[in-house]
Design an enzyme around this catalytic site. Structure first.
Site, mmCIF file in Angstrom:
data_model
loop_
_atom_site.group_PDB
_atom_site.id
_atom_site.type_symbol
_atom_site.label_atom_id
_atom_site.label_comp_id
_atom_site.label_asym_id
_atom_site.label_seq_id
_atom_site.Cartn_x
_atom_site.Cartn_y
_atom_site.Cartn_z
ATOM 1 N N LYS A 171 -64.127 -15.018 -42.818
ATOM 2 C CA LYS A 171 -64.812 -13.750 -42.556
ATOM 3 C C LYS A 171 -64.549 -13.282 -41.127
ATOM 4 O O LYS A 171 -64.385 -12.081 -40.878
ATOM 5 C CB LYS A 171 -66.316 -13.904 -42.782
ATOM 6 C CG LYS A 171 -67.125 -12.635 -42.508
ATOM 7 C CD LYS A 171 -66.691 -11.463 -43.398
ATOM 8 C CE LYS A 171 -67.381 -10.149 -43.023
ATOM 9 N NZ LYS A 171 -68.814 -10.143 -43.336
ATOM 10 N N LYS A 239 -71.116 -8.106 -32.684
ATOM 11 C CA LYS A 239 -71.537 -9.502 -32.851
ATOM 12 C C LYS A 239 -70.449 -10.321 -33.524
ATOM 13 O O LYS A 239 -70.128 -11.441 -33.099
ATOM 14 C CB LYS A 239 -72.837 -9.541 -33.660
ATOM 15 C CG LYS A 239 -73.362 -10.928 -33.978
ATOM 16 C CD LYS A 239 -72.928 -11.447 -35.343
ATOM 17 C CE LYS A 239 -73.448 -10.609 -36.477
ATOM 18 N NZ LYS A 239 -73.081 -11.199 -37.806
#
Length: 293
Positions: A171, A239
């Site tokens: 991811k 983030k």
């Protein structure tokens, strides 16, 4: 039908939970804000006032929260998943968190008698609504196969990529590619507009050639219109790029383009665009070229 506890009804979580209902599962959901739980109940689901209440009878528990500390807060401690889920339950973390945290939490889950897999998703809000998410899964292969019917309720591309933490590593790579592609699309649109080119026509031909990509397909039209309603916020992508750069440093891997894109994402955030969709990198590209609309 599987008894599922779903924790986190945000932009991605709510449509995912709804799709699990449509797939015939019994879903109990909880969320920090009660309004999303009420919305889910109105759709035919069940609501819970706490994590402990949501997970006590669940065969499968899915967490979909923003960051590593949020996942830890939900699963550890006296009121968390590990303390209240039944033995043998499967915990699927669909959040995007640090790979090392995913590995550590999987070990803690095993100590509590819970089988953990990390299964972050890609496809944005549209993919969550359509049930067409791409899911990269880390963990024990047998547990992944047992969980597959549940994952098929929210995604169409479900791939086991390795042991615990591997899903989060893939991811991270996904987020690196997406951010870089959005930035290049944004720069291209600023470049084309500066030369007076019809942007819609340009996108049509670009999307049909080697430059074609999902960002052009899904984001370019709204970018041209200056519409940046959040499907995935710049704050969250910032983030995620922090996860990428940290993991790369730990592995001794150099990501020169990725590092620049991470800085650009941070710059967009510092300019007040953090709550906008990550396609608002276009606004940054316009700003630094002095072409702000």
């Amino acid at each position: 039908m599987t008894n599922i506890a779903f924790i986190g009804l945000g932009i991605m979580g709510l449509p995912m939970a709804k799709n699990l209902l449509k797939a015939g599962h019994d879903v109990v959901a909880t969320n920090r804000s009660q309004g999303k739980v009420d919305q889910f109940v109105a759709e035919g689901g069940k609501g819970a006032g706490s994590v402990a209440e949501a997970v006590k009878d669940a065969d499968v528990i899915i967490t979909m929260v923003p960051d590593s500390p949020d996942v830890e807060a939900v699963v550890t401690g006296e009121g968390g998943v590990f303390a209240h889920a039944k033995q043998g339950a499967i915990w699927i973390d669909a959040s995007t968190i640090r790979p090392d945290v995913a590995q550590r939490l999987a070990e803690q889950a095993a100590e509590a008698g819970i089988r953990a897999i990390d299964a972050p998703v890609s496809g944005g809000e549209a993919g969550a609504i359509e049930g067409t998410l791409s899911i990269m899964v880390g963990g024990d292969a047998d547990v992944v196969e047992e969980a597959r019917p549940v994952l098929e309720g929210v995604g169409t591309t479900i791939v086991h990529v390795g042991p615990a933490g591997s899903g989060q590593t893939v991811k991270a790579a996904n987020q690196l590619i997406v951010a870089g592609t959005i930035q290049l699309v944004a720069e291209s649109l600023v470049f084309l507009e500066a030369h007076g080119v019809d942007l819609e026509a340009a996108v049509q031909v670009l999307a049909g050639g080697l430059a074609g990509n999902r960002i052009l397909d899904r984001k370019a039209a709204s970018m041209i219109k200056g519409e940046f309603a959040p499907g995935f916020r710049i704050d969250l992508h910032h983030k995620d790029l922090g996860i990428v750069t940290s993991a790369a440093r730990e592995a001794g891997v150099i990501l020169p383009v990725g590092a620049i894109v991470a800085q650009l994402m941070n710059s967009a955030r510092q300019r007040g665009y953090g709550s906008l969709d990550h396609s608002a990198l276009l606004k940054l590209a316009q700003d630094i070229s002095g072409k702000t609309n």
